[in-house]
Motif scaffolding. Structure first.
Motif, PDB file in Angstrom:
ATOM      1  N   LEU A  87      73.063  53.717  22.250  1.00  0.00           N
ATOM      2  CA  LEU A  87      72.343  52.742  21.430  1.00  0.00           C
ATOM      3  C   LEU A  87      72.294  51.405  22.148  1.00  0.00           C
ATOM      4  CD1 LEU A  87      73.788  53.410  17.841  1.00  0.00           C
ATOM      5  CD2 LEU A  87      71.607  54.187  18.789  1.00  0.00           C
ATOM      6  N   THR A  88      71.195  50.717  22.004  1.00  0.00           N
ATOM      7  CA  THR A  88      71.069  49.379  22.583  1.00  0.00           C
ATOM      8  C   THR A  88      71.711  48.352  21.636  1.00  0.00           C
ATOM      9  OG1 THR A  88      68.979  48.975  21.480  1.00  0.00           O
ATOM     10  CG2 THR A  88      68.885  50.036  23.651  1.00  0.00           C
ATOM     11  N   SER A  89      71.900  47.147  22.149  1.00  0.00           N
ATOM     12  CA  SER A  89      72.418  46.070  21.296  1.00  0.00           C
ATOM     13  C   SER A  89      71.457  45.805  20.143  1.00  0.00           C
ATOM     14  CB  SER A  89      72.611  44.798  22.116  1.00  0.00           C
ATOM     15  OG  SER A  89      73.492  45.029  23.187  1.00  0.00           O
ATOM     16  N   GLN A 107      86.009  49.825  17.498  1.00  0.00           N
ATOM     17  CA  GLN A 107      84.555  49.977  17.656  1.00  0.00           C
ATOM     18  C   GLN A 107      83.945  48.746  18.338  1.00  0.00           C
ATOM     19  OE1 GLN A 107      85.057  51.277  13.568  1.00  0.00           O
ATOM     20  NE2 GLN A 107      83.184  52.469  13.789  1.00  0.00           N
ATOM     21  N   THR A 108      84.453  48.445  19.499  1.00  0.00           N
ATOM     22  CA  THR A 108      83.957  47.285  20.237  1.00  0.00           C
ATOM     23  C   THR A 108      83.251  47.731  21.511  1.00  0.00           C
ATOM     24  OG1 THR A 108      86.094  47.070  21.327  1.00  0.00           O
ATOM     25  CG2 THR A 108      85.741  45.726  19.386  1.00  0.00           C
ATOM     26  N   ARG A 109      82.065  47.209  21.679  1.00  0.00           N
ATOM     27  CA  ARG A 109      81.264  47.428  22.886  1.00  0.00           C
ATOM     28  C   ARG A 109      81.191  48.899  23.296  1.00  0.00           C
ATOM     29  NH1 ARG A 109      80.075  42.935  26.418  1.00  0.00           N
ATOM     30  NH2 ARG A 109      80.442  40.991  25.333  1.00  0.00           N
ATOM     31  N   LEU A 110      81.011  49.758  22.317  1.00  0.00           N
ATOM     32  CA  LEU A 110      80.862  51.183  22.589  1.00  0.00           C
ATOM     33  C   LEU A 110      79.419  51.518  22.955  1.00  0.00           C
ATOM     34  CD1 LEU A 110      82.967  52.599  19.591  1.00  0.00           C
ATOM     35  CD2 LEU A 110      83.680  52.450  21.994  1.00  0.00           C
ATOM     36  N   PHE A 111      78.511  50.564  22.736  1.00  0.00           N
ATOM     37  CA  PHE A 111      77.086  50.786  22.952  1.00  0.00           C
ATOM     38  C   PHE A 111      76.649  50.097  24.242  1.00  0.00           C
ATOM     39  CE2 PHE A 111      76.311  46.458  21.456  1.00  0.00           C
ATOM     40  CZ  PHE A 111      77.437  46.249  20.672  1.00  0.00           C
ATOM     41  N   ASP A 112      75.370  50.207  24.558  1.00  0.00           N
ATOM     42  CA  ASP A 112      74.817  49.581  25.768  1.00  0.00           C
ATOM     43  C   ASP A 112      74.645  48.083  25.511  1.00  0.00           C
ATOM     44  OD1 ASP A 112      73.400  48.711  27.938  1.00  0.00           O
ATOM     45  OD2 ASP A 112      71.676  50.044  27.629  1.00  0.00           O
ATOM     46  N   THR A 113      75.434  47.276  26.189  1.00  0.00           N
ATOM     47  CA  THR A 113      75.406  45.826  25.938  1.00  0.00           C
ATOM     48  C   THR A 113      74.513  45.077  26.928  1.00  0.00           C
ATOM     49  OG1 THR A 113      77.384  45.553  27.289  1.00  0.00           O
ATOM     50  CG2 THR A 113      77.712  45.808  24.910  1.00  0.00           C
ATOM     51  N   SER A 114      73.743  45.817  27.723  1.00  0.00           N
ATOM     52  CA  SER A 114      72.941  45.134  28.744  1.00  0.00           C
ATOM     53  C   SER A 114      71.857  44.249  28.125  1.00  0.00           C
ATOM     54  CB  SER A 114      72.312  46.155  29.705  1.00  0.00           C
ATOM     55  OG  SER A 114      71.438  47.016  29.002  1.00  0.00           O
ATOM     56  N   ASP A 115      71.516  44.492  26.868  1.00  0.00           N
ATOM     57  CA  ASP A 115      70.502  43.656  26.199  1.00  0.00           C
ATOM     58  C   ASP A 115      71.138  42.756  25.146  1.00  0.00           C
ATOM     59  OD1 ASP A 115      71.176  45.738  24.473  1.00  0.00           O
ATOM     60  OD2 ASP A 115      69.189  45.771  23.535  1.00  0.00           O
ATOM     61  N   LEU A 116      72.395  42.419  25.335  1.00  0.00           N
ATOM     62  CA  LEU A 116      73.105  41.636  24.313  1.00  0.00           C
ATOM     63  C   LEU A 116      72.464  40.275  24.058  1.00  0.00           C
ATOM     64  CD1 LEU A 116      75.521  42.144  22.518  1.00  0.00           C
ATOM     65  CD2 LEU A 116      76.992  41.138  24.281  1.00  0.00           C
ATOM     66  N   GLN A 117      71.752  39.753  25.060  1.00  0.00           N
ATOM     67  CA  GLN A 117      71.106  38.441  24.900  1.00  0.00           C
ATOM     68  C   GLN A 117      69.668  38.559  24.396  1.00  0.00           C
ATOM     69  OE1 GLN A 117      73.149  35.940  25.132  1.00  0.00           O
ATOM     70  NE2 GLN A 117      74.730  37.376  25.812  1.00  0.00           N
ATOM     71  N   ASP A 118      69.285  39.739  23.958  1.00  0.00           N
ATOM     72  CA  ASP A 118      67.933  39.921  23.417  1.00  0.00           C
ATOM     73  C   ASP A 118      67.663  38.854  22.358  1.00  0.00           C
ATOM     74  OD1 ASP A 118      65.692  40.718  21.902  1.00  0.00           O
ATOM     75  OD2 ASP A 118      66.055  42.833  22.347  1.00  0.00           O
TER      76      ASP A 118
END
Lengths: 274, 101
Positions: A6-8, A205-216
């Motif tokens: 999942l994305t951010s 449940q921390t940062r289990l997803f794709d955080t590459s778009d966290l600044q979206d």
């Protein structure tokens, strides 16, 4: 077909709405195999996993259903929310007989659950097409932060923003455990089935997803979505979303200073210098 | 048994619950329920996507009597940001005369 975690942005949608839906994500040959397992009684009833069996052990009688969670794209969705090795809580086959006129009362499955930084997920799997007349589950987006107990919300009949799950075969609704919902009448000549599986996280449940778009830049907008029903309490809803988002992302993100201004205590700095 | 049938009036109660966006009776309706003592309307969850009235005041103008308005309590310490039930609940009634021949 999705290939990644999942994305951010998707996680922010989960935090805000309390669910994500993936229409037709399970291929039809598996849907057919699961319907056969249902017809053979392999998924009957509600089974609590007191023994904490693994997926293969717990679903030994229903390997087709279990294999849904081996699908790489489904596995990545699940691990993004509750980690790579969640524990099975329970699984229940929901059947609504043909020509059923009654509906369930609105309810949340949880007892009052005071957790703020952990959540279970419930996977609602619809193995066949579910048109409106078949009465797919009715859900209330954004209701998952409300601390209620089971059918103590049964007085409500209709709520602005309620959504009927009308979906094609193979759809997964991945929901926060506390999302308000109820089954609906089935006015068709066929039984309607839905299988609900509850999973518990076994890791933070921390940062289990794709955080590459966290600044979206869209994420703050998603977190401050106004649903049709909270009315004057919408800011309280947004506060709770921000708190969960901060935990999931391990950041101090805020939306329009909603939380930051409440945390501002200049007198504490005065005291610390004394 | 008497053979003549006398018309008698019987009163039945209808209850309407309206939930508003804030405690003013003119606020928009966000949730609603109807419980009909006449037995003529069997209402269930999910049976309508539009409210019968846009506000409590609209319902009053159509003859509904307000039985209870939303009560307001300050938040308990530590619970200031917690939410649960829909807080702005108004209970209205209408008495319907039924004639049994």
């Amino acid at each position: 077909m999705r290939k990644n975690a999942l994305t951010s942005r998707e996680m922010a949608q989960f935090v805000t709405h309390g669910f994500l839906r993936f229409d037709g994500i399970v291929p039809d040959h598996l849907n057919q195999a699961v319907l056969k397992e249902i017809s053979e009684g392999r998924l009957d009833g509600v089974r609590y996993n007191q023994e904490r069996q693994s997926f293969p052990e717990y679903f030994a009688q229903a390997p087709a259903y279990a294999s849904i969670y081996d699908l790489p794209h489904v596995s990545r969705i699940v691990s993004s929310l509750v980690g790579p090795a969640p524990a099975i809580d329970h699984c229940a086959l929901h059947s609504v007989y043909a020509n059923t006129k009654h509906a369930q009362f609105w309810h949340a499955d949880a007892t009052i659950d005071p957790r703020t930084e952990a959540f279970d997920i419930q996977l609602y799997y619809f193995p066949h097409d579910t048109p409106l007349e078949a009465g797919g589950t009715l859900i209330l987006p954004g209701s998952h932060y409300r601390r209620v107990h089971e059918t103590t919300i049964a007085r409500y009949q209709n709520i602005q923003g309620q959504v009927h799950m009308v979906c094609p075969a193979g759809t997964l609704l991945v929901a926060h455990h506390n999302l308000w919902h109820c089954s609906q009448p089935n006015r068709t000549a066929n039984h309607r089935y839905m299988i609900k599986l509850r999973l518990n996280p076994t890791v933070p449940q921390t940062r289990l997803f794709d955080t590459s778009d966290l600044q979206d830049p869209e994420i703050p907008t998603i977190l401050s979505t106004h649903h049709a029903w909270p009315g004057a309490e919408i800011r309280l809803e947004i506060l709770q979303r921000i708190r969960l988002w901060r935990f999931l992302t391990q950041t101090d993100v805020d939306v329009e200073l909603w939380l930051s201004r409440l945390e501002n205590s200049p007198q504490a700095r005065v005291h610390s210098h004394q | 048994m008497p053979s003549a049938v006398t018309a008698t009036a019987t009163v039945r109660q209808q209850l309407l619950f309206l939930y508003l966006t804030h405690p003013n009776p003119t606020a928009p309706t966000i949730a609603w329920s109807l419980f009909d003592g006449t037995g003529q309307a069997e209402r269930i969850s999910g049976d309508a996507d539009e409210p019968p009235y846009g506000s409590v005041l609209e319902a009053m103008k159509d003859g509904w009597r307000v039985m209870q308005v939303a009560s307001q309590q300050p938040a308990y310490p530590g619970m200031e940001h917690r939410t649960a039930y829909l807080p702005f609940e108004f209970i209205l009634e209408r008495l319907v005369e039924m004639t049994d021949a």
